[in-house]
Every structure is written in structure tokens, then in C-alpha cells.
Design a protein around this motif. Sequence first.
Motif, short mmCIF file in Angstrom:
data_model
loop_
_atom_site.label_atom_id
_atom_site.label_comp_id
_atom_site.label_asym_id
_atom_site.label_seq_id
_atom_site.Cartn_x
_atom_site.Cartn_y
_atom_site.Cartn_z
N MET A 1 4.87 -20.04 -5.12
CA MET A 1 5.20 -19.11 -6.20
C MET A 1 4.26 -19.34 -7.38
O MET A 1 4.02 -20.47 -7.79
CB MET A 1 6.65 -19.31 -6.65
N SER A 2 3.69 -18.27 -7.93
CA SER A 2 2.77 -18.39 -9.06
C SER A 2 3.52 -18.78 -10.32
O SER A 2 4.75 -18.63 -10.41
CB SER A 2 2.05 -17.06 -9.28
N ARG A 3 2.79 -19.28 -11.30
CA ARG A 3 3.41 -19.64 -12.58
C ARG A 3 4.03 -18.41 -13.23
O ARG A 3 5.08 -18.50 -13.88
CB ARG A 3 2.37 -20.25 -13.51
N ALA A 5 5.33 -15.83 -11.62
CA ALA A 5 6.59 -15.55 -10.92
C ALA A 5 7.68 -16.53 -11.34
O ALA A 5 8.85 -16.16 -11.48
CB ALA A 5 6.36 -15.62 -9.41
N GLU A 6 7.30 -17.78 -11.55
CA GLU A 6 8.27 -18.77 -12.02
C GLU A 6 8.80 -18.38 -13.40
O GLU A 6 10.01 -18.52 -13.68
CB GLU A 6 7.61 -20.16 -12.07
N GLU A 9 11.30 -15.59 -13.02
CA GLU A 9 12.58 -16.09 -12.54
C GLU A 9 13.34 -16.80 -13.65
O GLU A 9 14.56 -16.64 -13.79
CB GLU A 9 12.38 -17.04 -11.36
N SER A 249 -0.80 -8.41 -6.93
CA SER A 249 -0.40 -9.80 -7.14
C SER A 249 -0.30 -10.07 -8.63
O SER A 249 -0.56 -9.19 -9.46
CB SER A 249 -1.41 -10.75 -6.49
N ASP A 250 0.03 -11.32 -8.98
CA ASP A 250 0.11 -11.69 -10.39
C ASP A 250 -1.25 -11.97 -11.02
O ASP A 250 -1.34 -12.19 -12.23
CB ASP A 250 1.01 -12.92 -10.55
N ASP A 332 10.47 -7.91 -5.78
CA ASP A 332 10.91 -9.29 -5.56
C ASP A 332 12.42 -9.33 -5.39
O ASP A 332 13.15 -8.64 -6.11
CB ASP A 332 10.51 -10.19 -6.73
N HIS A 334 16.00 -11.30 -5.54
CA HIS A 334 16.69 -12.40 -6.23
C HIS A 334 18.18 -12.31 -5.91
O HIS A 334 18.71 -11.23 -5.65
CB HIS A 334 16.47 -12.32 -7.73
N ALA A 340 15.18 -16.66 -7.08
CA ALA A 340 14.38 -15.98 -6.05
C ALA A 340 14.93 -16.30 -4.67
O ALA A 340 15.29 -17.43 -4.37
CB ALA A 340 12.92 -16.41 -6.15
N HIS A 342 14.39 -16.73 -0.66
CA HIS A 342 13.30 -17.16 0.20
C HIS A 342 13.76 -17.07 1.65
O HIS A 342 14.88 -16.66 1.95
CB HIS A 342 12.88 -18.59 -0.14
#
Length: 444
Positions: A1-3, A5-6, A9, A249-250, A332, A334, A340, A342
Motif C-alpha cells: 500500500m502506498s503512503r 493510500a495509507e 485509510e 495509481s497514486d 478501493d 474498505h 482497507a 485485502h
Amino acid sequence: MSRTAERREQILRAAVEQGLLDPGTAVPAGFVDLDGIAESVAALHGAFPDGLPVRHAFAAKANCLVPVLEELCLNGMGCEVASAGELAQALAAGFDPADIVYDAPAKTVAELEQALRLGVAVNADSFQELARIDRLLADRPSASRLGIRVNPQVGGGAIAAMSTATSTSKFGIPLEDPGNRQRLLDAYRDRPWLTWVHTHVGSQGCPLDLIAQGIARAVEFAEEINETLGHPQVVGIDIGGGLPVNFRSDEVTPGFAAYVDRLRAHAPALFTGAYEIVTEFGRSLLAKNGFTAAYVEYTKTVGGRPVAITHAGAQVATRTVFAPDAWPLRVDAHDSRGAAKHGRTTRQDIAGPCCFAGDLLARNRPLPLLDVGDIVVLPDTGAYYFSTPFLYNSLPAPAVHGVRVDADGQVTFRLIRPAQTVEQLLAAAGTRPLATAAPALPVS
């Protein structure tokens, strides 16, 4: 997970904990990362050489919410507007009229009069509009910076609706149409107050080289004007905006530095200091600094494919629903707490609440299987999505929250726009107050 995306969340979890997302209502919510806005503005300013006279104006159409415009103003931006409403919003947000640019293809006499009276910069979109400005200036001089929008006619990008420098675009005066170049030169000769040239090639779907080539033609025309007149009458060039956004993407690509590199290659005269420069970026400053969140209300299986019915659809993602190939969005998954999801993915449709079959955010998209009460997040929607909702089915405009995250990870929210109420929907639909309602007809 990218920063990134973190961080989304983290914000979503805090929003759920603080009750900003209510599963009992049918209203999604938008979130604007105010720290991210400041970082994007800093990246834009840093991409242009120090000492170059540049004014960066945010394209208000990308996100016209007044508190968002206030943030941009506080971060040193100007504002580009394309309607009387956007001008009012920019003024309400605190922008100095001298830092506002008015671009629109259908300005009324009243709108032009107001802009000229306030000292707002105006770019005329046609010869007829220029004649209107002539008449207004005959009665009252103005401090406004005045220019003409020219269409360099360099062609279009991958999305026709976003390409504004085609041979038949509705915007600006086409440079290459027979007789126009000379007519434009005469217009500048006859109007010493006409000191700017404006162009805008397009946005999403337009490659950087195409954008830079269009700007280069505008710069060349400005130099032709000054050479023909024998003095530097044109002192500024408004190069528009249009940096595309990566929705896959991010990753922020292309960045403002890459944009400036292509400008240097195609229009080196822009960097000599001979001209003031105005930019008009919108989507590239806000898209990745916002996301939309909505609950899943129901799930079903149709023709063997799972479908999640959510409260985010055409009313907040209009372009994606009606033109999914041009405007795809990531989705995404959740859980109800904002965490998130998975694990194993299942191909499924993500549908919105609108009453037509095409109201789909994603088709056959591989995601962790969504269930009732889960939350879908739509990244990259900080521009053009929740800020300008589509009122189909009289669905209420969503709440929008500004958000900051401090060094300790503390998430703080600021209400930017409350969710629209049923009473407000009724008022907008023409409902009269009870006291003024028409009297009942007598019974015969």
C-alpha cells in the motif's frame, strides 16, 4: 500500500469514528486534503525558475467551493473564473480582483462591465466580444489586464471534449483561419491597451508536447505583434493550464517540472523574462488531494456477477459514469470501520444509486468482495467530482470535509460544505413557503 493510500485509510477511519460518514443516510462524503493542496501549490511554484514573473491562477471550475478557494488564496494562488458565479465565489474567498482572470466564451455585457470596473483581467474570446469591450472602455477606463484568447489550432488529444485547440474548437480566435492573423494584428495596433495573449490547448488526454506546441505558437504570435508594431506592446502571455492527471495509481505523473521542461524545449522565449506569465491549472492541483467515500447499501448477483449498490454514482462521478473509457476511476474497498479490505479478489460491478442502468462506477472490477455496510472510496476526485454534483433523481449534494493530519497522526476535519437537506432540495425545486402557497380552489 502506498503512503498516499495509507493516509486515505487513516482519514477514512477517523471520519467513521467521528461520525462524518453515517450509514443511516444515503449521502456520500467528499474529503479534501488541505495539507496536500499546499504541497501541490508549492510544487507548481517550484517548477518555474526563480525570478521569472509568473502568476499562478487556480481554475475555479475544478473545485469552486469557497473554503477550498480560500486555502488556495492563502497559499499564494490567483484565480481563473469562467462565469459570474465563479467570479462571485473567487471574490468571496478573498482573492484580490487584480489576481483574478476572467475567461469564458459567452460573457455578457453586465459581466464584462463588472470585471472591468473591478480590475479583473479579461481575455476576449472573439472579435465580437472585443467590440463590446471597446464600447465599455469608451465610457470608463479600466485597470484590467486585457488580452485576446487565440486558438493555435495544433490539434486534439485523446479526449475530444477536453481538447480546445482543434481546427474547429469553440474557444478563442483561430490563428490559422484565412484573414484572422492580419485582423488580430490590426486589433492590437488599434488598441494600445490590448497587452496580453492567451491560449489554452486542453487538459486531460492532451500530451505535454502538444500543449507546449500550442503555447509556442501563442508566444510566436506575441513576438510577431511586437515586431509588427515596433514596440513591446504585448507584455504578458496567459498559457492556460491542462497538466493531465494520472488516474491509474497514486503516483503524481506527469509533474509540473516535466511540464516546464517541455515548455523550455518548445517555447524558450517564454523564459527570457520578456513576458509576464499566467498559468491556469485546476485538476492537477486538486484531483489527487481529494477522495469520495460512500457506503454499500445492498449487494446482489446478476448473471453470475456480483453487484454492489452504493450511494456514489452519477451524481458525484458524472464524467466517469457517462464516459467510463475516458474517465476511469479506481475504486478501493474498505470495511465498515474504514479499514482497507485485502485478500482474494472477485470481479464485480460497483453501481450507483441513480435510476438508470448505466449508473456504474466500475464494471467487472477485481476487488475484495464487497458486502452491505462496507465503504467504497474513489481516489483522485478532489477536482470536478463532489464539488460540482449532478442533481439527477434529486439526490442531495454530498457533505465535503477539509482535513489535516499533524505530525503525531492526529486527524482534524473542517466542514467545507454540509450535505444538502431535503428542505434545501425542495426550495431549489421551486417549493413555496406554506404562507405564500396558492389558496385551495373552492369545492363546487
